[in-house]
Design a protein around this motif. Structure first.
Motif, PDB file in Angstrom:
ATOM      1  N   VAL A  65     -38.233 -51.797 -54.526  1.00  0.00           N
ATOM      2  CA  VAL A  65     -39.333 -50.790 -54.869  1.00  0.00           C
ATOM      3  C   VAL A  65     -38.822 -49.454 -54.470  1.00  0.00           C
ATOM      4  O   VAL A  65     -38.542 -48.682 -55.155  1.00  0.00           O
ATOM      5  CB  VAL A  65     -40.738 -51.050 -54.505  1.00  0.00           C
ATOM      6  CG1 VAL A  65     -41.746 -49.929 -54.817  1.00  0.00           C
ATOM      7  CG2 VAL A  65     -41.262 -52.166 -55.400  1.00  0.00           C
ATOM      8  N   GLN A  66     -38.676 -49.347 -53.339  1.00  0.00           N
ATOM      9  CA  GLN A  66     -38.147 -48.012 -52.571  1.00  0.00           C
ATOM     10  C   GLN A  66     -36.840 -47.562 -53.101  1.00  0.00           C
ATOM     11  O   GLN A  66     -36.421 -46.434 -53.704  1.00  0.00           O
ATOM     12  CB  GLN A  66     -38.285 -48.016 -51.110  1.00  0.00           C
ATOM     13  CG  GLN A  66     -37.562 -46.619 -50.357  1.00  0.00           C
ATOM     14  CD  GLN A  66     -37.634 -46.796 -49.095  1.00  0.00           C
ATOM     15  OE1 GLN A  66     -38.253 -47.677 -48.388  1.00  0.00           O
ATOM     16  NE2 GLN A  66     -36.843 -45.881 -48.068  1.00  0.00           N
ATOM     17  N   THR A  67     -36.104 -48.601 -53.332  1.00  0.00           N
ATOM     18  CA  THR A  67     -34.612 -48.211 -53.637  1.00  0.00           C
ATOM     19  C   THR A  67     -34.499 -47.960 -55.158  1.00  0.00           C
ATOM     20  O   THR A  67     -34.006 -46.811 -55.414  1.00  0.00           O
ATOM     21  CB  THR A  67     -33.757 -49.437 -53.494  1.00  0.00           C
ATOM     22  OG1 THR A  67     -33.498 -49.962 -52.221  1.00  0.00           O
ATOM     23  CG2 THR A  67     -32.282 -49.514 -54.246  1.00  0.00           C
ATOM     24  N   GLN A 110     -41.005 -38.789 -56.042  1.00  0.00           N
ATOM     25  CA  GLN A 110     -40.696 -40.351 -55.915  1.00  0.00           C
ATOM     26  C   GLN A 110     -41.588 -40.989 -54.789  1.00  0.00           C
ATOM     27  O   GLN A 110     -41.753 -42.323 -55.082  1.00  0.00           O
ATOM     28  CB  GLN A 110     -39.257 -40.243 -55.215  1.00  0.00           C
ATOM     29  CG  GLN A 110     -38.075 -39.908 -56.014  1.00  0.00           C
ATOM     30  CD  GLN A 110     -37.835 -38.452 -55.996  1.00  0.00           C
ATOM     31  OE1 GLN A 110     -37.789 -37.865 -55.026  1.00  0.00           O
ATOM     32  NE2 GLN A 110     -38.101 -38.030 -57.462  1.00  0.00           N
ATOM     33  N   SER A 111     -42.353 -40.367 -54.029  1.00  0.00           N
ATOM     34  CA  SER A 111     -43.482 -41.257 -53.214  1.00  0.00           C
ATOM     35  C   SER A 111     -44.298 -40.342 -52.625  1.00  0.00           C
ATOM     36  O   SER A 111     -44.366 -39.202 -52.852  1.00  0.00           O
ATOM     37  CB  SER A 111     -42.573 -41.810 -51.908  1.00  0.00           C
ATOM     38  OG  SER A 111     -42.148 -40.949 -51.117  1.00  0.00           O
ATOM     39  N   THR A 168     -52.258 -45.534 -48.708  1.00  0.00           N
ATOM     40  CA  THR A 168     -51.448 -46.603 -48.977  1.00  0.00           C
ATOM     41  C   THR A 168     -50.075 -45.942 -49.215  1.00  0.00           C
ATOM     42  O   THR A 168     -49.892 -44.774 -48.912  1.00  0.00           O
ATOM     43  CB  THR A 168     -51.712 -47.365 -50.145  1.00  0.00           C
ATOM     44  OG1 THR A 168     -50.757 -48.532 -50.551  1.00  0.00           O
ATOM     45  CG2 THR A 168     -52.062 -46.497 -51.528  1.00  0.00           C
ATOM     46  N   VAL A 169     -48.933 -46.568 -49.555  1.00  0.00           N
ATOM     47  CA  VAL A 169     -47.629 -45.995 -49.594  1.00  0.00           C
ATOM     48  C   VAL A 169     -47.337 -46.341 -51.168  1.00  0.00           C
ATOM     49  O   VAL A 169     -47.240 -47.467 -51.787  1.00  0.00           O
ATOM     50  CB  VAL A 169     -46.540 -46.602 -48.821  1.00  0.00           C
ATOM     51  CG1 VAL A 169     -45.146 -46.040 -49.064  1.00  0.00           C
ATOM     52  CG2 VAL A 169     -46.994 -46.399 -47.569  1.00  0.00           C
ATOM     53  N   VAL A 170     -46.924 -45.160 -51.924  1.00  0.00           N
ATOM     54  CA  VAL A 170     -46.913 -45.310 -53.549  1.00  0.00           C
ATOM     55  C   VAL A 170     -45.425 -44.809 -53.680  1.00  0.00           C
ATOM     56  O   VAL A 170     -45.075 -43.579 -53.215  1.00  0.00           O
ATOM     57  CB  VAL A 170     -47.866 -44.338 -54.194  1.00  0.00           C
ATOM     58  CG1 VAL A 170     -47.903 -44.427 -55.694  1.00  0.00           C
ATOM     59  CG2 VAL A 170     -49.384 -44.797 -53.798  1.00  0.00           C
ATOM     60  N   TRP A 171     -44.943 -45.500 -54.647  1.00  0.00           N
ATOM     61  CA  TRP A 171     -43.363 -45.267 -55.080  1.00  0.00           C
ATOM     62  C   TRP A 171     -43.694 -45.243 -56.609  1.00  0.00           C
ATOM     63  O   TRP A 171     -44.105 -46.187 -57.215  1.00  0.00           O
ATOM     64  CB  TRP A 171     -42.380 -46.285 -54.818  1.00  0.00           C
ATOM     65  CG  TRP A 171     -42.164 -46.289 -53.218  1.00  0.00           C
ATOM     66  CD1 TRP A 171     -42.535 -47.254 -52.237  1.00  0.00           C
ATOM     67  CD2 TRP A 171     -41.281 -45.351 -52.436  1.00  0.00           C
ATOM     68  NE1 TRP A 171     -42.194 -46.853 -50.916  1.00  0.00           N
ATOM     69  CE2 TRP A 171     -41.313 -45.715 -50.984  1.00  0.00           C
ATOM     70  CE3 TRP A 171     -40.316 -44.195 -52.737  1.00  0.00           C
ATOM     71  CZ2 TRP A 171     -40.546 -44.923 -50.108  1.00  0.00           C
ATOM     72  CZ3 TRP A 171     -39.640 -43.788 -52.073  1.00  0.00           C
ATOM     73  CH2 TRP A 171     -39.797 -44.060 -50.589  1.00  0.00           C
ATOM     74  N   ALA A 197     -46.606 -46.455 -60.738  1.00  0.00           N
ATOM     75  CA  ALA A 197     -47.054 -46.164 -59.559  1.00  0.00           C
ATOM     76  C   ALA A 197     -47.101 -47.357 -58.831  1.00  0.00           C
ATOM     77  O   ALA A 197     -48.073 -48.069 -59.005  1.00  0.00           O
ATOM     78  CB  ALA A 197     -48.404 -45.223 -59.499  1.00  0.00           C
ATOM     79  N   THR A 198     -46.121 -47.869 -57.772  1.00  0.00           N
ATOM     80  CA  THR A 198     -46.322 -49.102 -57.123  1.00  0.00           C
ATOM     81  C   THR A 198     -46.778 -48.876 -55.926  1.00  0.00           C
ATOM     82  O   THR A 198     -46.185 -48.136 -54.952  1.00  0.00           O
ATOM     83  CB  THR A 198     -44.972 -49.596 -57.115  1.00  0.00           C
ATOM     84  OG1 THR A 198     -44.520 -50.151 -58.421  1.00  0.00           O
ATOM     85  CG2 THR A 198     -45.130 -51.121 -56.551  1.00  0.00           C
TER      86      THR A 198
END
Length: 451
Positions: free
Chosen positions: A311-313, A363-364, A369-372, A382-383
């Motif tokens: 997801v981050q990549t 991007q984030s 939470t952490v959203v990407w 938005a993951t």
């Protein structure tokens, strides 16, 4: 006069229609647009397989650690497990690939959601997984499997419309001609002319790869390898000139600077959006690229770690290339299968936010939470990685409109939300038990009609 004018117009049109030719220098080669399939693919599977899969201990650099830098642990392993005088070449007949069924591999890679597969055609040990005409008795047709492993896997993955990439090491640790060139300060090119370049041209002509994943470049400049001449031929005249993709490992100082897309280094993970297409390559077994019998669960990447990296990549504009190492027999052990299938299961629900997506303007975000973020066709995805305790995700970056709709991939129905002037968009998540949620981790919100 009119005839002359018509001739000039015709000539100009011919020039305009003629395919552009690239010259063998980085300025020209680096200007080639990257064929679009690669950026759209996002996820691939890397396969490290070779004679190193026979000792299957320590790492795929087994031969170098044993005979090159003579690490005591590797020397002790050989003393305790093999007779005196046993050479690395003696491992080759045991590289049988007896249970290698390329269609089974391809089915697994397809179920994993991979859009491309990259196989090691030759690692730094020099053993080739195809009948290389310049690797006598040190190839998979002459010894070991007695099969063309590169060709068989290629046919199987292409049947399933998966792109096929070939990893190839420029150097060979112990090849006499390479050692001679090294002794000459790389002022001679005996090895390049007799081995490296003939093999690269043979691979392209024989298997028409969609991607060439070059490696083993670090000891010498690109001028030693004749890299720019090869790439000019590849882009201008090869049978794959319009579709082929290459990475950036073509000589010292090329990584992250020259070539097609950038690997930069193994397991490269930028912290912000790069300005050039890139790929993160990493391995399910964090301690090795090849299969090893001494593998333990402590070095195996967890499912959620792999998916978070993916997801981050992708949010940062990269592709994610996940490696597994088969056994000498050609089996992919269950733990590797399990991890690949977990990615596939997640992508079945969330692939819409991954495949053919682009990085969004933000991007984030990190709060509870952490959203990407990714985007595609004016839709924003938005993951979020952790389910917030209060059941509310707040997104600061998207600007809602009167027509905004928010859903979660894998669930039917709209989610309720409010726009707070300070907090941003507050989205109420469905109050469901974890077993009913579409995936176990990394859930994707789909936002339409937002700015």
């Amino acid at each position: 006069m009119l005839l002359l004018l018509l001739l000039l117009v015709a000539a100009a049109q011919a020039v305009a229609l003629a395919p552009r030719r690239f010259t063998p220098d980085w300025q020209s080669l680096d200007s080639r647009p990257l064929p679009s399939w690669f950026d759209e693919a996002k996820f691939g599977v890397f396969v490290h397989w070779g004679v190193f899969s026979v000792p299957a201990w320590g790492s795929e650099w087994f031969w170098w650690h044993w005979k090159g830098d003579q690490m005591p642990a590797y020397q002790r392993f050989m003393t305790e497990n093999y007779p005196p005088g046993f050479s690395y070449a003696d491992f080759a007949p045991q590289f049988t690939a007896r249970f290698f069924h390329p269609d089974q591999w391809a089915e697994l890679f397809q179920a994993a959601g991979a859009k491309y597969v990259v196989l090691t055609t030759k690692h730094h040990e020099g053993f080739t997984n195809w009948p290389s005409p310049v690797s006598w008795n040190w190839n998979s047709k002459d010894v070991g499997p007695h099969r063309d492993l590169v060709g068989e896997l290629g046919a199987a993955v292409r049947k399933r419309k998966i792109r096929y990439g070939l990893y190839h090491s420029l150097l060979e640790w112990f090849h006499p001609l390479y050692l001679l060139d090294k002794k000459n300060g790389f002022k001679t090119q005996h090895f390049v002319r007799a081995k490296t370049m003939p093999e690269l041209y043979d691979l392209v002509k024989s298997y028409k790869p969609d991607l060439i994943w070059s490696d083993g470049e670090w000891e010498c400049p690109d001028t030693y390898w004749n890299s720019t001449s090869f790439l000019a031929w590849l882009y201008n005249d090869s049978p794959v000139k319009d579709e082929v993709i290459v990475n950036d490992r073509w000589g010292q100082n090329c990584s992250c600077h020259h070539g097609g897309y950038y690997n930069c280094q193994d397991k490269y993970k930028p912290q912000s959006l790069p300005d050039h297409k890139w790929e993160m390559c990493t391995s399910v077994d964090r301690a090795s690229w090849g299969y090893r019998r001494d593998m333990t669960m402590s070095t195996i990447a967890k499912e959620n770690e792999i998916i978070e990296e993916l997801v981050q990549t992708v949010s940062l504009g990269g592709n994610y290339l996940l490696n597994i190492g088969p056994t000498k027999d050609g089996l992919i052990v269950p733990i590797f299968q399990e991890r690949l299938l977990a990615v596939g299961k997640w992508l079945q629900i969330n692939g819409e936010a991954i495949y053919a997506s682009k990085p969004w303007r933000v991007q984030s975000e990190k709060n509870k939470t952490v959203v990407w973020y990714t985007t595609k066709n004016a839709t924003v995805y938005a993951t979020f990685l952790y389910w917030p305790e209060n059941g509310i995700v707040n997104l600061k970056s998207p600007k809602t409109t009167s027509a905004t709709k928010i859903t979660m991939l894998g669930l039917e129905g709209d989610l309720s939300w409010t726009q707070d002037p300070l907090e941003g968009v507050l989205i109420s998540l469905p109050q469901l038990p974890p077993t009913v949620l579409p995936v176990e981790f990394a859930w994707t919100l789909k936002l339409t009609k937002v700015n």
